[in-house]
Design a protein around this motif. Structure first.
Motif, PDB file in Angstrom:
ATOM      1  N   TYR A 229     -11.908   4.839  -2.709  1.00 17.64           N
ATOM      2  CA  TYR A 229     -11.891   6.089  -1.952  1.00 17.64           C
ATOM      3  C   TYR A 229     -12.800   6.001  -0.723  1.00 17.64           C
ATOM      4  N   ALA A 230     -13.957   5.366  -0.886  1.00 20.70           N
ATOM      5  CA  ALA A 230     -14.894   5.251   0.232  1.00 20.70           C
ATOM      6  C   ALA A 230     -14.289   4.455   1.383  1.00 20.70           C
ATOM      7  N   VAL A 231     -13.617   3.351   1.063  1.00 23.79           N
ATOM      8  CA  VAL A 231     -13.021   2.521   2.115  1.00 23.79           C
ATOM      9  C   VAL A 231     -11.836   3.229   2.762  1.00 23.79           C
ATOM     10  N   ILE A 232     -10.993   3.852   1.952  1.00 29.42           N
ATOM     11  CA  ILE A 232      -9.839   4.562   2.519  1.00 29.42           C
ATOM     12  C   ILE A 232     -10.309   5.725   3.387  1.00 29.42           C
TER      13      ILE A 232
ATOM     14  N   GLY B 164       5.752   1.759  -0.104  1.00 22.33           N
ATOM     15  CA  GLY B 164       4.413   1.785  -0.670  1.00 22.33           C
ATOM     16  C   GLY B 164       3.418   2.424   0.269  1.00 22.33           C
ATOM     17  N   ARG B 165       2.335   2.957  -0.296  1.00 20.86           N
ATOM     18  CA  ARG B 165       1.337   3.649   0.509  1.00 20.86           C
ATOM     19  C   ARG B 165       0.519   2.665   1.369  1.00 20.86           C
ATOM     20  N   LYS B 166       0.101   1.553   0.768  1.00 20.24           N
ATOM     21  CA  LYS B 166      -0.786   0.618   1.463  1.00 20.24           C
ATOM     22  C   LYS B 166      -0.150   0.005   2.704  1.00 20.24           C
ATOM     23  N   PRO B 167       1.053  -0.582   2.631  1.00 18.80           N
ATOM     24  CA  PRO B 167       1.616  -1.198   3.849  1.00 18.80           C
ATOM     25  C   PRO B 167       1.857  -0.211   4.978  1.00 18.80           C
ATOM     26  N   ILE B 168       2.309   0.996   4.642  1.00 17.06           N
ATOM     27  CA  ILE B 168       2.553   2.008   5.681  1.00 17.06           C
ATOM     28  C   ILE B 168       1.235   2.473   6.280  1.00 17.06           C
TER      29      ILE B 168
ATOM     30  N   ILE C  65      -6.724  -4.466   4.419  1.00 18.89           N
ATOM     31  CA  ILE C  65      -5.695  -5.398   3.937  1.00 18.89           C
ATOM     32  C   ILE C  65      -6.207  -6.152   2.712  1.00 18.89           C
ATOM     33  N   TRP C  66      -7.442  -6.569   2.801  1.00 16.73           N
ATOM     34  CA  TRP C  66      -8.015  -7.356   1.710  1.00 16.73           C
ATOM     35  C   TRP C  66      -8.548  -6.481   0.580  1.00 16.73           C
ATOM     36  N   PHE C  67      -9.119  -5.323   0.904  1.00 12.89           N
ATOM     37  CA  PHE C  67      -9.892  -4.582  -0.089  1.00 12.89           C
ATOM     38  C   PHE C  67      -9.078  -3.590  -0.914  1.00 12.89           C
ATOM     39  N   ILE C  68      -8.300  -2.728  -0.268  1.00 12.37           N
ATOM     40  CA  ILE C  68      -7.672  -1.636  -1.023  1.00 12.37           C
ATOM     41  C   ILE C  68      -6.457  -2.140  -1.809  1.00 12.37           C
ATOM     42  N   LYS C  69      -6.188  -1.484  -2.908  1.00 13.69           N
ATOM     43  CA  LYS C  69      -5.065  -1.811  -3.782  1.00 13.69           C
ATOM     44  C   LYS C  69      -3.982  -0.755  -3.635  1.00 13.69           C
ATOM     45  N   GLU C  70      -2.754  -1.179  -3.891  1.00 14.30           N
ATOM     46  CA  GLU C  70      -1.650  -0.232  -3.885  1.00 14.30           C
ATOM     47  C   GLU C  70      -1.804   0.742  -5.054  1.00 14.30           C
ATOM     48  N   SER C  71      -1.317   1.936  -4.891  1.00 13.68           N
ATOM     49  CA  SER C  71      -1.393   2.951  -5.949  1.00 13.68           C
ATOM     50  C   SER C  71      -0.557   2.518  -7.146  1.00 13.68           C
TER      51      SER C  71
ATOM     52  N   GLY D 104      -2.731   7.545   3.611  1.00 16.23           N
ATOM     53  CA  GLY D 104      -4.109   7.410   3.158  1.00 16.23           C
ATOM     54  C   GLY D 104      -4.510   8.488   2.176  1.00 16.23           C
ATOM     55  N   VAL D 105      -4.121   9.732   2.469  1.00 16.55           N
ATOM     56  CA  VAL D 105      -4.430  10.829   1.555  1.00 16.55           C
ATOM     57  C   VAL D 105      -3.707  10.627   0.223  1.00 16.55           C
ATOM     58  N   SER D 106      -2.452  10.139   0.284  1.00 17.41           N
ATOM     59  CA  SER D 106      -1.714   9.865  -0.951  1.00 17.41           C
ATOM     60  C   SER D 106      -2.437   8.809  -1.782  1.00 17.41           C
ATOM     61  N   LEU D 107      -2.870   7.739  -1.129  1.00 12.26           N
ATOM     62  CA  LEU D 107      -3.615   6.695  -1.839  1.00 12.26           C
ATOM     63  C   LEU D 107      -4.881   7.256  -2.488  1.00 12.26           C
ATOM     64  N   SER D 108      -5.591   8.090  -1.753  1.00 12.65           N
ATOM     65  CA  SER D 108      -6.846   8.642  -2.257  1.00 12.65           C
ATOM     66  C   SER D 108      -6.614   9.552  -3.459  1.00 12.65           C
ATOM     67  N   CYS D 109      -5.674  10.481  -3.307  1.00  4.80           N
ATOM     68  CA  CYS D 109      -5.462  11.479  -4.355  1.00  4.80           C
ATOM     69  C   CYS D 109      -4.841  10.871  -5.611  1.00  4.80           C
ATOM     70  N   GLU D 110      -4.036   9.827  -5.458  1.00  5.20           N
ATOM     71  CA  GLU D 110      -3.364   9.240  -6.614  1.00  5.20           C
ATOM     72  C   GLU D 110      -4.305   8.395  -7.465  1.00  5.20           C
ATOM     73  N   MET D 111      -5.542   8.227  -7.030  1.00  9.90           N
ATOM     74  CA  MET D 111      -6.527   7.501  -7.832  1.00  9.90           C
ATOM     75  C   MET D 111      -7.293   8.414  -8.775  1.00  9.90           C
ATOM     76  N   PHE D 112      -7.045   9.725  -8.672  1.00  6.57           N
ATOM     77  CA  PHE D 112      -7.794  10.681  -9.481  1.00  6.57           C
ATOM     78  C   PHE D 112      -6.820  11.578 -10.245  1.00  6.57           C
ATOM     79  N   PRO D 113      -7.207  12.056 -11.430  1.00  2.33           N
ATOM     80  CA  PRO D 113      -6.324  12.938 -12.205  1.00  2.33           C
ATOM     81  C   PRO D 113      -6.145  14.291 -11.532  1.00  2.33           C
ATOM     82  N   ALA D 114      -5.099  15.005 -11.965  1.00  3.37           N
ATOM     83  CA  ALA D 114      -4.730  16.269 -11.316  1.00  3.37           C
ATOM     84  C   ALA D 114      -5.829  17.316 -11.395  1.00  3.37           C
ATOM     85  N   ASN D 115      -6.637  17.282 -12.465  1.00  5.23           N
ATOM     86  CA  ASN D 115      -7.664  18.318 -12.604  1.00  5.23           C
ATOM     87  C   ASN D 115      -8.829  18.140 -11.626  1.00  5.23           C
ATOM     88  N   LYS D 116      -8.761  17.087 -10.822  1.00  5.38           N
ATOM     89  CA  LYS D 116      -9.800  16.852  -9.808  1.00  5.38           C
ATOM     90  C   LYS D 116      -9.309  17.196  -8.406  1.00  5.38           C
TER      91      LYS D 116
END
Length: 585
Positions: A28-31, A155-159, A262-268, A201-213
């Motif tokens: 999340y910090a990098v994104i 995918g979120r990362k390539p776009i 490119i190197w650091f973040i992972k696809e959702s 980017g927002v999709s990548l960020s939000c999809e790493m956390f559960p809905a209650n967050k």
């Protein structure tokens, strides 16, 4: 064995990985660094398109002789857009004729300050500088239509990374544009890619956390955006002696963070599962489990492998419903797991149907969603108009324009923090309405002070005007972030994208109109504050016609939405029998 994507409870996997594990926090910090190029390239026009005071250049001696014909009684008055020729007789002075600014213009800032000074975007060309920001917002609208489907498909990362690089190239091109007509289209393409970067980017960020967050994440996104905008004020001040082209290039090069991503973040892995790419998703979950120091095998077995076994058992059961022996062979532990992992699953005899895409016209056809949509459209329109309008008119405030912008941007950080606090303690409507009331009253106060300032050049009035403008930004920014969370919760699942799309389109329209308020402020200083303030207060009043969604399950169908709307109606009281009756729908 292929598992239907809807059967995998990603939230359970995220809870197993820890809600805020090392993996999620670092990703999340990098994104979140994307907010730097996004904010800088969106709002750089405040400095790149800055319009300083201008006057006509002085005529040469030869021109003066030609226009006055060496008449000593004639004098010249150099205005901002014309030169007045006057006859100065012994008893009076009277106007004779007007001359154009034949030699161009002089400015109270160096020629390299902005595109306005370099290309003389004043007088008959006034508004062309503001038009470039309108083109940027129009590009955002095009990007909002284009990139969600691309992010869903590729995918979120390539776009996300592709958008960053194209935005960087567009902004770099604008920094070397030889004229306005090359510069303007680059702003449009920069807006297209800025939106693509932001959405993915927002999709990548939000999809790493559960809905209650999602409430917490909404507030954090607002804070991160505020930090990005604040940085623009610092960079612009540090480069105030340099050309606007240098500032434009620096804003563009901040997108170089894409090389690190490119190197650091992972696809959702949520996206991997939705596309049926179970193995790819498994690798990301395993990587996250290792970083968070949790047992991957336990998480995977509980949330995926048991589902594979259940899917096989359901398939066997569907093939022969009458064969009870098959059912008796199911282990007790698996049956218990089935009710835990897949609650409310439909009978296997019912084939799941895909959710068909619903056109915007469908949203407007139903009376319930039509009312919600019209209120949302007006709400988003006024909030966006106010938000961008405050930034575009910040250079009209008394004092240093760089300091004014920095303080205005700082209000966005405070708004994000306050939004987090209010959303956890108060309802969605009350939280957003509170911010809108602050914005409305503050900006009406600014309009009154601007009117007084025209007749009374008092420093106290100028200081109060700046303070109330800052409060107005605090309210507008908090309300803007709040509606991004609130609006999707008002629509059933199959209409959610269309509903948010309508609201977002109205905000783009307002964003395209907002730059023109700078021209309005030059003629009527009190007018922008009047428009912003009254619009916010009216939008606030309409907000209470919408249902409250806090602690409510997101509506899946139109029936769910009607239940939500009825739940928000006050119960009617029969004062004769003193009995409380349910509200009529």
């Amino acid at each position: 064995m292929t598992i239907p994507p809807e059967n995998i409870n990603v939230d359970n996997i995220l809870h197993g990985l820890k809600d805020f594990g090392r993996f999620q926090v670092l990703q999340y910090a990098v994104i979140s660094l994307m907010q730097i190029p996004n904010a800088l390239n969106l709002l750089a026009i405040v400095f790149i398109g800055y319009p300083p005071q201008n006057t006509c250049k002085n005529l040469t001696d030869l021109q003066i002789s030609e226009y006055t014909q060496d008449d000593e009684n004639l004098s010249l008055n150099y205005g901002s857009c014309s030169i007045g020729v006057y006859n100065n007789s012994i008893n009076s002075s009277y106007y004779l004729k007007t001359l154009p600014c034949v030699n161009g213009f002089t400015y109270d800032e160096p020629l390299h300050t902005s595109i306005v000074t370099e290309w003389d975007l004043v007088c008959s060309k006034a508004g062309l500088g503001e038009m470039t920001q309108s083109l940027f917002i129009a590009g955002q609208g095009a990007g909002a239509l284009l990139f969600p489907s691309l992010a869903d498909h590729f995918g979120r990362k390539p776009i996300h990374i592709l958008s960053l690089f194209i935005m960087m190239l567009s902004a770099l091109t604008s920094s070397v544009a030889p004229n306005y007509w090359v510069y303007a289209p680059t702003r449009f393409f920069c807006g297209v890619c800025q939106q693509g970067c932001l959405i993915s980017g927002v999709s990548l960020s939000c999809e790493m956390f559960p809905a209650n967050k999602r409430t917490l994440m909404s507030g954090l996104v607002a804070v991160n955006w505020g930090l990005g905008v604040t940085l623009l004020g610092v960079v612009a001040f540090a480069m105030r002696e340099l050309s606007w082209r240098a500032l434009c290039a620096v804003c563009a090069l901040t997108a170089c963070i894409g090389f690190f991503e490119i190197w650091f973040i992972k696809e959702s892995f949520r996206w991997h599962f939705a596309k049926g790419k179970l193995e790819e998703g498994k690798k990301v979950v395993q990587f996250a489990a290792n970083q968070n120091k949790v047992d991957f095998d336990t998480i995977w077995q509980k949330n995926v492998e048991n589902l594979e076994e259940l899917s096989e058992l359901e398939k066997i059961d569907c093939q022969d419903k009458s064969d009870t022996a098959e059912e008796e062979s199911i282990p007790r532990e698996v049956l218990e797991t089935k009710t835990t992992l897949n609650p409310g699953a439909e009978e296997c005899s019912k084939k799941p149907s895909k959710m068909s895409s619903v056109a915007v016209i469908t949203v407007l056809r139903d009376s319930g969603t039509r009312k919600i949509s019209f209120i949302n459209i007006f709400n988003w329109l006024m909030i966006s108009f106010t938000y961008f309008g405050i930034y575009m008119t910040s250079n009209t405030l008394a004092g240093n324009r760089f300091l004014n912008f920095f303080m205005t941007a700082t209000m966005e950080i405070l708004a994000g923090v306050f939004l987090l606090k209010t959303l956890t303690k108060f309802s969605r409507r009350n939280s957003i309405a509170g911010f809108q009331i602050i914005a409305g009253l503050s900006l009406i106060a600014v309009a009154i002070l601007k009117g007084l300032e025209q007749n009374n050049n008092n420093n106290i009035i100028k200081i109060l005007s700046v303070c109330f403008t800052l409060l107005g930004m605090l309210g507008a920014s908090g309300a803007f972030s709040g509606v991004w969370l609130y609006t999707p919760e008002l629509y059933p699942t199959n209409l959610r994208s269309a509903g948010v799309g309508l609201a977002s389109a109205s905000s783009r329209t307002a964003g395209m109109l907002a730059p023109l308020t700078r021209l309005l402020a030059a003629r009527l200083p009190w007018a922008p504050g009047t428009l912003f303030g009254t619009g916010c207060l009216f939008a606030c009043a309409l907000l209470f016609l919408l249902p409250e969604t806090r602690d409510q399950q997101l509506p899946q169908t139109m029936e769910d939405l009607k239940i939500l709307q009825n739940a928000n109606k006050k119960p009617q009281v029969d004062y004769v029998n003193m009995k409380q009756t349910a509200p009529t729908s």
